[in-house]
Motif scaffolding. Structure first.
Motif, PDB file in Angstrom:
ATOM      1  N   PRO A 127      52.646  60.063  21.923  1.00 20.72           N
ATOM      2  CA  PRO A 127      53.020  58.878  22.884  1.00 20.72           C
ATOM      3  C   PRO A 127      51.451  58.030  22.569  1.00 20.72           C
ATOM      4  N   HIS A 128      50.170  58.775  22.628  1.00 20.19           N
ATOM      5  CA  HIS A 128      49.060  57.928  22.266  1.00 20.19           C
ATOM      6  C   HIS A 128      48.965  57.344  20.831  1.00 20.19           C
ATOM      7  N   GLN A 129      49.686  58.314  19.908  1.00 20.35           N
ATOM      8  CA  GLN A 129      49.851  57.651  18.505  1.00 20.35           C
ATOM      9  C   GLN A 129      50.685  56.467  18.511  1.00 20.35           C
ATOM     10  N   ILE A 130      51.728  56.212  19.369  1.00 17.28           N
ATOM     11  CA  ILE A 130      52.365  55.292  19.350  1.00 17.28           C
ATOM     12  C   ILE A 130      51.775  53.767  19.958  1.00 17.28           C
ATOM     13  N   ASP A 131      50.924  54.239  20.990  1.00 18.13           N
ATOM     14  CA  ASP A 131      50.029  53.294  21.657  1.00 18.13           C
ATOM     15  C   ASP A 131      49.346  52.543  20.581  1.00 18.13           C
ATOM     16  N   THR A 132      48.598  53.520  19.946  1.00 17.83           N
ATOM     17  CA  THR A 132      47.557  52.957  19.040  1.00 17.83           C
ATOM     18  C   THR A 132      48.107  52.143  17.927  1.00 17.83           C
ATOM     19  N   PHE A 133      49.189  52.589  17.401  1.00 22.70           N
ATOM     20  CA  PHE A 133      49.856  51.923  16.283  1.00 22.70           C
ATOM     21  C   PHE A 133      50.549  50.474  16.917  1.00 22.70           C
ATOM     22  N   MET A 134      50.962  50.544  18.007  1.00 23.81           N
ATOM     23  CA  MET A 134      51.597  49.040  18.425  1.00 23.81           C
ATOM     24  C   MET A 134      50.534  48.159  18.960  1.00 23.81           C
ATOM     25  N   ASN A 135      49.245  48.699  19.482  1.00 30.37           N
ATOM     26  CA  ASN A 135      48.042  47.767  19.740  1.00 30.37           C
ATOM     27  C   ASN A 135      47.611  47.274  18.466  1.00 30.37           C
ATOM     28  N   THR A 136      47.537  47.860  17.369  1.00 26.61           N
ATOM     29  CA  THR A 136      47.104  47.618  16.027  1.00 26.61           C
ATOM     30  C   THR A 136      47.985  46.532  15.441  1.00 26.61           C
ATOM     31  N   LEU A 137      49.363  46.674  15.657  1.00 29.53           N
ATOM     32  CA  LEU A 137      50.166  45.668  15.116  1.00 29.53           C
ATOM     33  C   LEU A 137      50.355  44.583  15.877  1.00 29.53           C
ATOM     34  N   ARG A 138      50.058  44.564  17.322  1.00 27.43           N
ATOM     35  CA  ARG A 138      50.021  43.355  17.870  1.00 27.43           C
ATOM     36  C   ARG A 138      48.848  42.427  17.629  1.00 27.43           C
ATOM     37  N   GLU A 139      47.731  43.182  17.481  1.00 27.56           N
ATOM     38  CA  GLU A 139      46.597  42.278  17.073  1.00 27.56           C
ATOM     39  C   GLU A 139      46.784  41.568  15.670  1.00 27.56           C
ATOM     40  N   ASN A 140      47.382  42.482  14.878  1.00 26.74           N
ATOM     41  CA  ASN A 140      47.639  41.994  13.405  1.00 26.74           C
ATOM     42  C   ASN A 140      48.484  40.609  13.486  1.00 26.74           C
ATOM     43  N   VAL A 141      49.763  40.884  14.482  1.00 28.09           N
ATOM     44  CA  VAL A 141      50.908  39.784  14.536  1.00 28.09           C
ATOM     45  C   VAL A 141      50.014  38.451  15.038  1.00 28.09           C
ATOM     46  N   LEU A 142      49.183  38.755  16.044  1.00 29.24           N
ATOM     47  CA  LEU A 142      48.507  37.547  16.775  1.00 29.24           C
ATOM     48  C   LEU A 142      47.577  36.913  15.748  1.00 29.24           C
ATOM     49  N   GLY A 143      46.819  37.682  14.871  1.00 27.68           N
ATOM     50  CA  GLY A 143      45.831  37.249  13.878  1.00 27.68           C
ATOM     51  C   GLY A 143      46.765  36.431  12.714  1.00 27.68           C
ATOM     52  N   MET A 144      47.970  36.838  12.550  1.00 18.55           N
ATOM     53  CA  MET A 144      48.913  36.217  11.599  1.00 18.55           C
ATOM     54  C   MET A 144      49.091  34.895  12.255  1.00 18.55           C
ATOM     55  N   GLY A 145      49.483  34.885  13.441  1.00 20.11           N
ATOM     56  CA  GLY A 145      50.062  33.632  14.217  1.00 20.11           C
ATOM     57  C   GLY A 145      48.959  32.626  14.030  1.00 20.11           C
ATOM     58  N   GLU A 146      47.610  33.077  14.384  1.00 19.02           N
ATOM     59  CA  GLU A 146      46.487  32.041  14.342  1.00 19.02           C
ATOM     60  C   GLU A 146      46.324  31.424  12.926  1.00 19.02           C
ATOM     61  N   SER A 147      46.488  32.414  11.862  1.00 22.15           N
ATOM     62  CA  SER A 147      46.456  31.892  10.305  1.00 22.15           C
ATOM     63  C   SER A 147      47.291  30.879  10.069  1.00 22.15           C
TER      64      SER A 147
END
Length: 359
Positions: A127-147
């Motif tokens: 589960p902790h691997q999934i949390d880390t993966f989703m947090n990283t993906l969420r940050e990247n998606v938000l960064g793409m939205g800002e871009s």
């Protein structure tokens, strides 16, 4: 060390023609590197002139005056571009808007699927691997939205630049095609007299660049149209947008195809889930890429791209880092230029002194 460098210099630059060749290339490199943004409309016009020279020559061979041939070809090209812009851009823009609106839903579906992996495969996924993966993906998606937002705001500023291009580039293309021989004569008059090697490399590269530009544009259209038809037949969402992306992905050898695989797979996974339709989509996309790399590229470029894949990837990274889009577009011709120059430079071996006192 100094003696070794001296021998290498004597082997490669003992001929004044070789020195002239290196000086011409160095001047061209520095000009584009420092003033590329200023002469960008001219560079675009030169690429289009290479592309349109072939139909102009066909009309000239049919006994049509060159000026009239240039006018007809340029009018036909501008007309096709206007039709493509007004027919294609609104559809692409609409699909981009729909895709952006569907991103949150796609992200939630992906999150639900990934969150279920620890239950399905407890020995491999924690589960902790999934949390880390989703947090990283969420940050990247938000960064793409800002871009995307920043890009939309900056695009308002670039409208003025686009207007300048729309006026200057067609005029430059017209005069480059119309006064081709006069301009080439003037350019040759500015070159050094010791230019035998430069002329040899120039003739070879002129033919290769011409073939490369025509071949690359043809490849973009064929791959893009075939991809769109395939996606439309399979009833994939955003078929036009994805077809255009796949078509333009051929600009970046190897890397482009790998990069576009992600959005194609994500859209298919969002639409169908892990189902037979999704796997058929990946198979169809793989077949398109295989036919492009193993059939279409050899037919279009023949022996023009006689480079190792590692050399091509390095050229994309190096020249793309130096000149952005144009560096990526011309990565293969530039790598071929480096190869041609290296083979054109004389290599006179310096004989080692012999020791006659040896028995």
């Amino acid at each position: 060390m100094l003696e070794m460098l001296n021998r290498w210099y004597q082997r490669r630059f003992s001929d004044p023609h070789a020195v002239s060749l290196v000086a011409i290339l160095l001047f061209g490199f520095l000009t584009i590197y420092f003033f590329g943004n200023l002469i960008a409309p001219l560079l675009v016009a030169i690429v289009l002139a290479y592309l349109l020279e072939w139909p102009v020559m066909m009309l000239v061979r049919l006994k049509l005056p060159r000026v009239l041939a240039v006018i007809l070809v340029l009018l036909l090209f501008v007309g096709l571009m206007v039709m493509a812009i007004f027919g294609l851009v609104p559809t692409i823009w609409h699909q981009v808007g729909n895709l952006i609106a569907d991103v949150p839903t796609m992200f939630n579906g992906l999150q639900q699927y990934v969150s279920s992996l620890p239950e399905r495969y407890p020995d491999f996924v924690q589960p902790h691997q999934i949390d880390t993966f989703m947090n990283t993906l969420r940050e990247n998606v938000l960064g793409m939205g800002e871009s995307v937002v920043k890009g939309s705001l900056s695009s308002l500023v670039s409208l003025a630049t686009l207007a300048v291009y729309l006026i200057l580039v067609p005029l430059l293309v017209f005069f480059l095609l119309k006064d081709k021989e006069e301009m080439l004569s003037t350019f040759k008059g500015l070159l050094p007299k010791n230019r035998r090697l430069a002329s040899k490399v120039g003739i070879e590269m002129n033919q290769q660049i011409s073939n490369y530009i025509r071949g690359k544009v043809t490849e973009i259209f064929i791959v893009g149209i075939v991809s769109y038809i395939t996606f439309a037949v399979m009833d994939l969402r955003y078929a036009v947008l994805l077809g255009v992306l796949v078509g333009f992905s051929v600009l970046i050898p190897y890397i482009g195809a790998a990069a576009v695989t992600l959005p194609v797979a994500m859209v298919g996974l969002f639409q169908w889930g892990v189902s037979p339709d999704f796997w058929w989509l990946l198979v169809a996309y793989g077949i398109i890429q295989a036919l492009d790399g193993n059939v279409l590229v050899p037919v279009l470029f023949s022996e023009a791209v006689n480079l190792h894949p590692v050399a091509i990837i390095v050229a994309v990274l190096v020249f793309g880092g130096l000149w952005g889009f144009w560096g990526v577009f011309f990565a293969i011709p530039l790598a071929t230029l480096v190869k041609a120059v290296w083979h054109a430079l004389p290599s006179t071996e310096v004989q080692e002194p012999t020791d006659n006192s040896a028995p």
